[in-house]
Design an enzyme around this catalytic site. Structure first.
Site, PDB file in Angstrom:
ATOM      1  N   ARG A 126     -29.796  21.042  11.797  1.00 58.42           N
ATOM      2  CA  ARG A 126     -30.324  21.083  10.427  1.00 58.42           C
ATOM      3  C   ARG A 126     -29.176  20.729   9.492  1.00 58.42           C
ATOM      4  O   ARG A 126     -28.167  21.430   9.451  1.00 58.42           O
ATOM      5  CB  ARG A 126     -30.857  22.476  10.110  1.00 58.42           C
ATOM      6  CG  ARG A 126     -31.471  22.600   8.718  1.00 58.42           C
ATOM      7  CD  ARG A 126     -31.937  24.030   8.481  1.00 58.42           C
ATOM      8  NE  ARG A 126     -32.513  24.204   7.170  1.00 58.42           N
ATOM      9  CZ  ARG A 126     -31.799  24.344   6.053  1.00 58.42           C
ATOM     10  NH1 ARG A 126     -30.485  24.328   6.100  1.00 58.42           N
ATOM     11  NH2 ARG A 126     -32.405  24.492   4.895  1.00 58.42           N
ATOM     12  N   LYS A 157     -21.673  24.747   5.380  1.00 60.74           N
ATOM     13  CA  LYS A 157     -21.665  26.209   5.240  1.00 60.74           C
ATOM     14  C   LYS A 157     -20.278  26.761   4.935  1.00 60.74           C
ATOM     15  O   LYS A 157     -19.265  26.103   5.137  1.00 60.74           O
ATOM     16  CB  LYS A 157     -22.262  26.856   6.493  1.00 60.74           C
ATOM     17  CG  LYS A 157     -23.799  26.790   6.424  1.00 60.74           C
ATOM     18  CD  LYS A 157     -24.493  27.615   7.458  1.00 60.74           C
ATOM     19  CE  LYS A 157     -26.001  27.485   7.197  1.00 60.74           C
ATOM     20  NZ  LYS A 157     -26.793  27.975   8.324  1.00 60.74           N
TER      21      LYS A 157
HETATM   22  C1  7PM Z   1     -26.786  28.603   0.448  1.00 61.57           C
HETATM   23  C2  7PM Z   1     -26.201  28.955   1.655  1.00 61.57           C
HETATM   24  C3  7PM Z   1     -27.960  27.912   0.421  1.00 61.57           C
HETATM   25  C4  7PM Z   1     -26.817  28.618   2.839  1.00 61.57           C
HETATM   26  C5  7PM Z   1     -28.567  27.558   1.597  1.00 61.57           C
HETATM   27  C6  7PM Z   1     -28.000  27.943   2.802  1.00 61.57           C
HETATM   28  C7  7PM Z   1     -30.452  27.653   8.102  1.00 61.57           C
HETATM   29  C8  7PM Z   1     -31.798  27.618   7.780  1.00 61.57           C
HETATM   30  C9  7PM Z   1     -30.616  27.700   5.969  1.00 61.57           C
HETATM   31  C10 7PM Z   1     -30.066  27.671   9.483  1.00 61.57           C
HETATM   32  C11 7PM Z   1     -32.411  27.608  10.001  1.00 61.57           C
HETATM   33  C12 7PM Z   1     -28.318  26.034   4.183  1.00 61.57           C
HETATM   34  C13 7PM Z   1     -28.555  27.507   4.106  1.00 61.57           C
HETATM   35  N1  7PM Z   1     -29.727  27.680   6.957  1.00 61.57           N
HETATM   36  N2  7PM Z   1     -32.775  27.587   8.711  1.00 61.57           N
HETATM   37  N3  7PM Z   1     -31.895  27.650   6.436  1.00 61.57           N
HETATM   38  N4  7PM Z   1     -31.089  27.653  10.390  1.00 61.57           N
HETATM   39  N5  7PM Z   1     -33.347  27.600  10.958  1.00 61.57           N
HETATM   40  O1  7PM Z   1     -27.207  25.688   4.616  1.00 61.57           O
HETATM   41  O2  7PM Z   1     -28.900  27.736   9.864  1.00 61.57           O
HETATM   42  O3  7PM Z   1     -29.154  25.230   3.794  1.00 61.57           O
HETATM   43  S1  7PM Z   1     -30.277  27.835   4.286  1.00 61.57           S
END
Ligand code: 7PM
Length: 295
Positions: free
Chosen positions: A274, A240
């Site tokens: 995750r 992130k």
């Molecule tokens: C761009 C930036 C693309 C961030 C995708 C993301 C979470 C999640 C995501 C989380 C839960 C990623 C994120 N992050 N679901 N979905 N918790 N429960 O890093 O922190 O994949 S999307």
């Protein structure tokens, strides 16, 4: 467990799925080790050709690799929740995720999570073999609460301030940890009032979803207070932007930082991480869990 050992029995029926799902729920609530959720994005921006044709085999191969590396759960998402992302229609999301869930369910007996906020997608995904719902909007969308109550599957309630399009513009909190806890407590109560079993609830502070670097760090430092809500805590820090801010590195060079932050989250009470980089996370958690349990 390797992808090979997770191969589904070709005669797999819903009763069998319920049996391994009960095993997963027991494992999760036992807290005996931290579980690893491998993120599987099936949005066009995650595929170089952007087309439907290649997406099922590509997604399948990626999931198989994550299972081989020790992932406990595969989280399938067809709606990009990145800051600034545009909304997608139900039909688009269904077209992306359902064929992938069907293919994974036909081949593997592992828990499959559907990353969605839409009731229609939750319903179709569970019918196709998903066993867990991951909702970054914490069941605030239309019909989502009632749908999950009816489906009877575990659900992750994530905190997000604002909407993906604008959430990073100017996040504001009275006191970030207290505000996130109050939100999660309210959503847990709404779930229980809707008829969702308390044992089905998982909570998530939503690292990066409407939070500054400082607010993300505070939430992670106070994760034990979020765990005190009584539900298992899921945390996503993998690759992130807070790691980009801390390290000054692009997304592909954040693996070590992601693993370090994941371990710190585990020490503060996370039950599920995750992640994108499953193998290094699984090794690091094995070391930490052994260290924590040593007499
Ligand atoms: C761009 C930036 C693309 C961030 C995708 C993301 C979470 C999640 C995501 C989380 C839960 C990623 C994120 N992050 N679901 N979905 N918790 N429960 O890093 O922190 O994949 S999307």
């Amino acid at each position: 467990m390797s992808a090979e050992s997770r191969r589904a029995d070709p005669r797999v029926d819903p009763g069998v799925i319920n049996k391994f799902d009960a095993g997963f729920r027991r494992l999760l609530r036992s807290g005996s080790r931290c579980l690893v959720m491998g993120a599987l994005n099936v949005t066009p921006d995650s595929f170089s050709d952007g087309g439907q044709f290649d997406s099922v085999p590509t997604a399948f191969d990626h999931a198989a690799r994550m299972l081989d590396a020790g992932a406990d759960i595969i989280d399938i998402g067809g709606e990009s929740t990145r800051p600034g992302a545009a909304a997608v229609s139900v039909a688009t999301e269904l077209g992306r995720v359902i064929p992938v869930i069907e293919k994974l369910r036909a081949e593997f007996d592992c828990p499959l999570s559907i990353d969605t906020s839409k009731a229609e997608v939750m319903r179709a995904a569970v019918a196709a073999g998903a066993t867990l719902i991951n909702d970054v909007r914490a069941l605030r969308s239309r019909d989502a609460l009632d749908t999950v109550a009816e489906l009877g599957v575990p659900v992750c309630l994530m905190h997000m301030q604002g909407r993906p399009r604008s959430m990073q513009d100017a996040p504001r909190y009275e006191e970030v940890t207290a505000d996130v806890i109050a939100f999660l407590r309210e959503r847990m109560a709404a779930c229980i009032a809707a008829g969702i079993e308390p044992a089905c609830l998982i909570v998530d502070p939503g690292i990066g979803f409407g939070k500054t670097l400082e607010q993300n760090l505070q939430l992670l430092r106070n994760l034990d207070k979020i765990a005190a809500l009584g539900a298992p805590v899921l945390v996503g820090v993998s690759r992130k932007s807070m790691l980009g801010q801390l390290l000054g590195k692009p997304v592909g060079d954040r693996i070590y930082g992601s693993v370090a932050l994941g371990l710190l989250a585990r020490q503060k009470g996370a039950s599920i991480l995750r992640v994108h980089d499953v193998a290094p996370t699984v090794d690091a958690l094995r070391v930490l869990d052994a260290f924590s349990q040593a007499g």
